[in-house]
Design a protein around this motif. Structure first.
Motif, PDB file in Angstrom:
ATOM      1  N   THR A  68      11.757   3.037  97.236  1.00  0.00           N
ATOM      2  CA  THR A  68      11.899   1.587  97.294  1.00  0.00           C
ATOM      3  C   THR A  68      10.633   1.009  97.905  1.00  0.00           C
ATOM      4  N   LEU A  69       9.964   0.117  97.179  1.00  0.00           N
ATOM      5  CA  LEU A  69       8.692  -0.438  97.643  1.00  0.00           C
ATOM      6  C   LEU A  69       8.896  -1.781  98.328  1.00  0.00           C
ATOM      7  N   TYR A  70       8.419  -1.849  99.570  1.00  0.00           N
ATOM      8  CA  TYR A  70       8.310  -3.104 100.298  1.00  0.00           C
ATOM      9  C   TYR A  70       6.820  -3.410 100.444  1.00  0.00           C
ATOM     10  N   THR A  71       6.493  -4.687 100.516  1.00  0.00           N
ATOM     11  CA  THR A  71       5.085  -5.072 100.421  1.00  0.00           C
ATOM     12  C   THR A  71       4.240  -4.451 101.529  1.00  0.00           C
ATOM     13  N   GLU A  72       4.725  -4.498 102.772  1.00  0.00           N
ATOM     14  CA  GLU A  72       3.899  -3.984 103.874  1.00  0.00           C
ATOM     15  C   GLU A  72       3.670  -2.474 103.795  1.00  0.00           C
ATOM     16  N   THR A  73       4.552  -1.744 103.134  1.00  0.00           N
ATOM     17  CA  THR A  73       4.388  -0.296 103.051  1.00  0.00           C
ATOM     18  C   THR A  73       4.061   0.180 101.638  1.00  0.00           C
ATOM     19  N   ALA A  74       3.722  -0.739 100.743  1.00  0.00           N
ATOM     20  CA  ALA A  74       3.387  -0.346  99.373  1.00  0.00           C
ATOM     21  C   ALA A  74       2.177   0.584  99.354  1.00  0.00           C
ATOM     22  N   LEU A  75       1.135   0.258 100.123  1.00  0.00           N
ATOM     23  CA  LEU A  75      -0.067   1.094 100.136  1.00  0.00           C
ATOM     24  C   LEU A  75       0.260   2.493 100.650  1.00  0.00           C
ATOM     25  N   ALA A  76       1.090   2.586 101.679  1.00  0.00           N
ATOM     26  CA  ALA A  76       1.498   3.891 102.197  1.00  0.00           C
ATOM     27  C   ALA A  76       2.275   4.669 101.139  1.00  0.00           C
ATOM     28  N   GLY A 199      22.507 -12.476  96.342  1.00  0.00           N
ATOM     29  CA  GLY A 199      22.036 -13.717  95.745  1.00  0.00           C
ATOM     30  C   GLY A 199      21.956 -14.834  96.768  1.00  0.00           C
ATOM     31  N   CYS A 200      21.071 -15.792  96.499  1.00  0.00           N
ATOM     32  CA  CYS A 200      20.932 -16.958  97.368  1.00  0.00           C
ATOM     33  C   CYS A 200      20.610 -18.167  96.500  1.00  0.00           C
ATOM     34  N   PRO A 201      21.374 -19.234  96.623  1.00  0.00           N
ATOM     35  CA  PRO A 201      21.106 -20.429  95.816  1.00  0.00           C
ATOM     36  C   PRO A 201      19.883 -21.214  96.270  1.00  0.00           C
ATOM     37  N   GLY A 202      19.307 -20.868  97.399  1.00  0.00           N
ATOM     38  CA  GLY A 202      18.153 -21.588  97.913  1.00  0.00           C
ATOM     39  C   GLY A 202      16.914 -21.400  97.045  1.00  0.00           C
ATOM     40  N   ARG A 203      15.977 -22.321  97.171  1.00  0.00           N
ATOM     41  CA  ARG A 203      14.751 -22.287  96.377  1.00  0.00           C
ATOM     42  C   ARG A 203      13.515 -22.391  97.267  1.00  0.00           C
ATOM     43  N   CYS A 204      13.573 -21.834  98.457  1.00  0.00           N
ATOM     44  CA  CYS A 204      12.456 -21.938  99.403  1.00  0.00           C
ATOM     45  C   CYS A 204      11.200 -21.307  98.813  1.00  0.00           C
ATOM     46  N   THR A 205      10.063 -21.954  99.008  1.00  0.00           N
ATOM     47  CA  THR A 205       8.822 -21.487  98.393  1.00  0.00           C
ATOM     48  C   THR A 205       8.306 -20.199  99.010  1.00  0.00           C
ATOM     49  N   PHE A 206       8.748 -19.862 100.221  1.00  0.00           N
ATOM     50  CA  PHE A 206       8.236 -18.676 100.904  1.00  0.00           C
ATOM     51  C   PHE A 206       9.082 -17.439 100.630  1.00  0.00           C
ATOM     52  N   CYS A 207      10.175 -17.570  99.882  1.00  0.00           N
ATOM     53  CA  CYS A 207      11.101 -16.472  99.634  1.00  0.00           C
ATOM     54  C   CYS A 207      11.012 -16.033  98.181  1.00  0.00           C
ATOM     55  N   ALA A 208      10.824 -14.721  97.962  1.00  0.00           N
ATOM     56  CA  ALA A 208      10.708 -14.219  96.593  1.00  0.00           C
ATOM     57  C   ALA A 208      12.063 -14.165  95.907  1.00  0.00           C
ATOM     58  N   ASN A 209      13.068 -13.651  96.596  1.00  0.00           N
ATOM     59  CA  ASN A 209      14.419 -13.550  96.033  1.00  0.00           C
ATOM     60  C   ASN A 209      14.398 -12.858  94.668  1.00  0.00           C
ATOM     61  N   VAL A 210      13.547 -11.829  94.547  1.00  0.00           N
ATOM     62  CA  VAL A 210      13.340 -11.216  93.239  1.00  0.00           C
ATOM     63  C   VAL A 210      14.395 -10.176  92.892  1.00  0.00           C
ATOM     64  N   VAL A 373       3.669 -15.271 106.011  1.00  0.00           N
ATOM     65  CA  VAL A 373       3.078 -14.194 105.219  1.00  0.00           C
ATOM     66  C   VAL A 373       3.344 -14.504 103.747  1.00  0.00           C
ATOM     67  N   PRO A 374       2.304 -14.694 102.936  1.00  0.00           N
ATOM     68  CA  PRO A 374       2.504 -14.983 101.512  1.00  0.00           C
ATOM     69  C   PRO A 374       2.856 -13.698 100.752  1.00  0.00           C
ATOM     70  N   TYR A 375       4.114 -13.553 100.372  1.00  0.00           N
ATOM     71  CA  TYR A 375       4.558 -12.344  99.669  1.00  0.00           C
ATOM     72  C   TYR A 375       4.431 -12.515  98.167  1.00  0.00           C
ATOM     73  N   PRO A 376       4.055 -11.450  97.464  1.00  0.00           N
ATOM     74  CA  PRO A 376       4.009 -11.539  95.997  1.00  0.00           C
ATOM     75  C   PRO A 376       5.388 -11.850  95.453  1.00  0.00           C
ATOM     76  N   GLY A 377       5.403 -12.635  94.399  1.00  0.00           N
ATOM     77  CA  GLY A 377       6.670 -13.059  93.820  1.00  0.00           C
ATOM     78  C   GLY A 377       7.151 -14.397  94.338  1.00  0.00           C
ATOM     79  N   THR A 378       6.485 -14.929  95.380  1.00  0.00           N
ATOM     80  CA  THR A 378       6.874 -16.233  95.903  1.00  0.00           C
ATOM     81  C   THR A 378       5.980 -17.327  95.329  1.00  0.00           C
ATOM     82  N   GLU A 379       6.524 -18.536  95.320  1.00  0.00           N
ATOM     83  CA  GLU A 379       5.700 -19.672  94.915  1.00  0.00           C
ATOM     84  C   GLU A 379       4.550 -19.866  95.902  1.00  0.00           C
ATOM     85  N   LEU A 380       4.807 -19.572  97.158  1.00  0.00           N
ATOM     86  CA  LEU A 380       3.776 -19.698  98.186  1.00  0.00           C
ATOM     87  C   LEU A 380       2.554 -18.849  97.847  1.00  0.00           C
TER      88      LEU A 380
END
Length: 466
Positions: A68-76, A199-210, A373-380
């Motif tokens: 399972t890949l999380y952004t902070e440990t993807a390189l590891a 699931g989350c009905p929110g649309r916050c720009t900082f959340c990927a919710n992918v 922290v700007p995460y990939p998959g977010t609008e941010l």
């Protein structure tokens, strides 16, 4: 060679308990009759590193290895794969939020397949296809390269509509070595946690919710009660954490769940997260009566303009009201603020600091970290990564090393000063990574917010008035 090995990636930030996502996947594989092994390389006292993984691979001889890949440990994770070469006929599969956001990156770094979004069904069917040597193109929810090197994306897999059809993750707990989660000489007890909805009905720009999307789905009260009872019978557990990202999104459902929890023949306590605009006095009192001892509210900012820009959908009045009703119900509260959005001004941050000061008497704690922290998959990230210079920041070893400060609070008695010092180092590490550049004026405003937050938490932990 056969079966599946599920792996968590080594990290300086160690996991406190069994990784729920891994357990859900393992339970789904077990239900399908697949032989499963797991190794938590991020556990606090367990194996860690490529040598440990190689030993498990040699012993279990899996056909498929899943990470399972999380952004902070993807390189590891990518480096870990390099040390596993040659694969000798095994298939490497990536899943999780980072792989779902950037499947082609995962393939470019050595994975054979990427499982998108919720992975239980896709992983089971992929394993069956590999075992039968059939065409993986028939498995929904995959990205891979075919024998000719062409990128293939299979049809989208529908999200799991009835979560109760998923086997309980607790069924896979015996796969874990309990000694991974306790220092030598202590009786190992697993820290129980649950996810009662997706699931989350929110649309916050900082959340990927992918992974789980915006459609809210939930376990029945009966299923949640079964998991609570199972944990209690296995571990004697009475204290739980609900890791739902939107526990309070369906008010009537949560009221029914609280009523069911009150019927248990043992007393439980639990903590959760909630949106401030999704709670009221009746709901919070029902939660408290059912054992809710702590709620973390995502407030994010005290500036109305910034709240609108990040599409939070909840403002200062809702935050004050939520904290007040929780305090009146005897529920401990944490308030989470996010600091340093791209384009955020010093004045907006001063508004956040002023709001922190206003809510301080109602908040038992102010959540540490929270630096943007700007995460990939977010609008941010999509909107700002080029201008901020943080494109592919997770592949920069120096930035990752700065952000992932080792957590070493292993002593039986930890002082408030030690906790605050750890938070300070972690916050300074994220700022030093430079994911979002700040003017001196904005940086100073961020530091003032951080210092107020640290001092508030220090006083709260020391039993002093806040």
């Amino acid at each position: 060679m056969g079966g599946v090995l599920l792996v968590t990636t080594p990290s300086p930030v160690r996991t406190a308990g069994p990784p729920l996502g891994m357990l859900y996947l393992a339970a789904a594989l077990q239900q399908a009759g697949v032989e499963v092994a797991v190794v938590d390389l991020a556990s606090p006292y367990g194996p860690s590193g490529a040598d440990a993984l190689a030993e498990v691979v040699a012993r279990t001889q899996p056909l498929l290895i899943g990470l399972t890949l999380y952004t902070e440990t993807a390189l590891a994770s990518y480096r870990l794969l390099q040390e596993l070469v040659p694969k000798r006929g095994r298939f490497l599969v990536a899943g999780g939020p980072h792989a779902t956001a950037l499947p082609q990156e995962a393939l470019a770094h050595g994975f054979d397949f990427v499982v998108l979004h919720e992975g239980e069904g896709s992983l089971v069917q992929l394993y069956e296809a590999l075992t039968l040597k059939s065409d993986p193109a028939d498995v929904a929810g995959l990205v891979y390269r075919d024998s000719g090197g062409n990128l293939r994306k299979t049809r989208k897999r529908p999200l799991v509509a009835d979560l109760d059809l998923l086997p309980s993750p607790i069924q896979a707990v015996p796969l874990l070595d309990r000694d991974w989660y306790a220092p030598q000489g202590r009786i190992p007890r697993l820290s129980p946690s649950l996810i009662t909805s997706r699931g989350c009905p929110g649309r916050c720009t900082f959340c990927a919710n992918v992974i789980s999307g915006h459609r809210y789905r939930f376990h029945s009260a009966r299923r949640v009660i079964e998991e609570l009872v199972d944990w209690h019978q296995r571990e004697g557990a009475t204290a739980f954490v609900f890791h739902d990202v939107a526990l309070t999104a369906h008010r009537e459902r949560l009221l029914k769940l609280c009523s069911a929890i009150r019927t248990l023949d043992f007393k439980v306590t639990w903590m959760c997260e909630a949106r401030a605009d999704q709670v009221d006095e009746e709901l919070v009192r029902a939660m408290a009566d059912a054992g809710c001892s702590g709620i973390t509210f995502g407030i994010e900012s005290g500036d109305p303009t910034r709240l609108a820009l990040i599409r939070k959908g909840s403002g200062r009045e809702a935050a004050m009201a939520a904290l007040a009703v929780a305090k009146a119900a005897g529920v401990r509260t944490q308030a989470n603020f996010m600091l340093g959005f791209p384009g955020e001004t010093a004045q907006q941050l001063e508004h956040t600091l002023t709001f922190m000061q206003e809510i301080a008497p109602l908040a038992d704690g102010l959540s540490p970290m929270g630096i943007v922290v700007p995460y990939p998959g977010t609008e941010l990230y999509r909107a700002h990564h080029e201008e901020t210079g943080c494109t592919d920041w997770w592949l920069d070893a120096e930035r990752i090393a700065s952000m992932l400060q080792p957590v070493t609070l292993d002593a039986d008695v930890v002082t408030p000063d030690e906790v605050i010092d750890l938070h300070r180092r972690m916050e300074e590490g994220i700022l030093a990574a430079g994911l979002v550049p700040y003017s001196p004026e904005v940086r100073q405003a961020i530091e003032r917010c951080l210092e107020f937050r640290r001092e508030h938490n220090r006083r709260a932990m020391s039993g002093q008035p806040t």
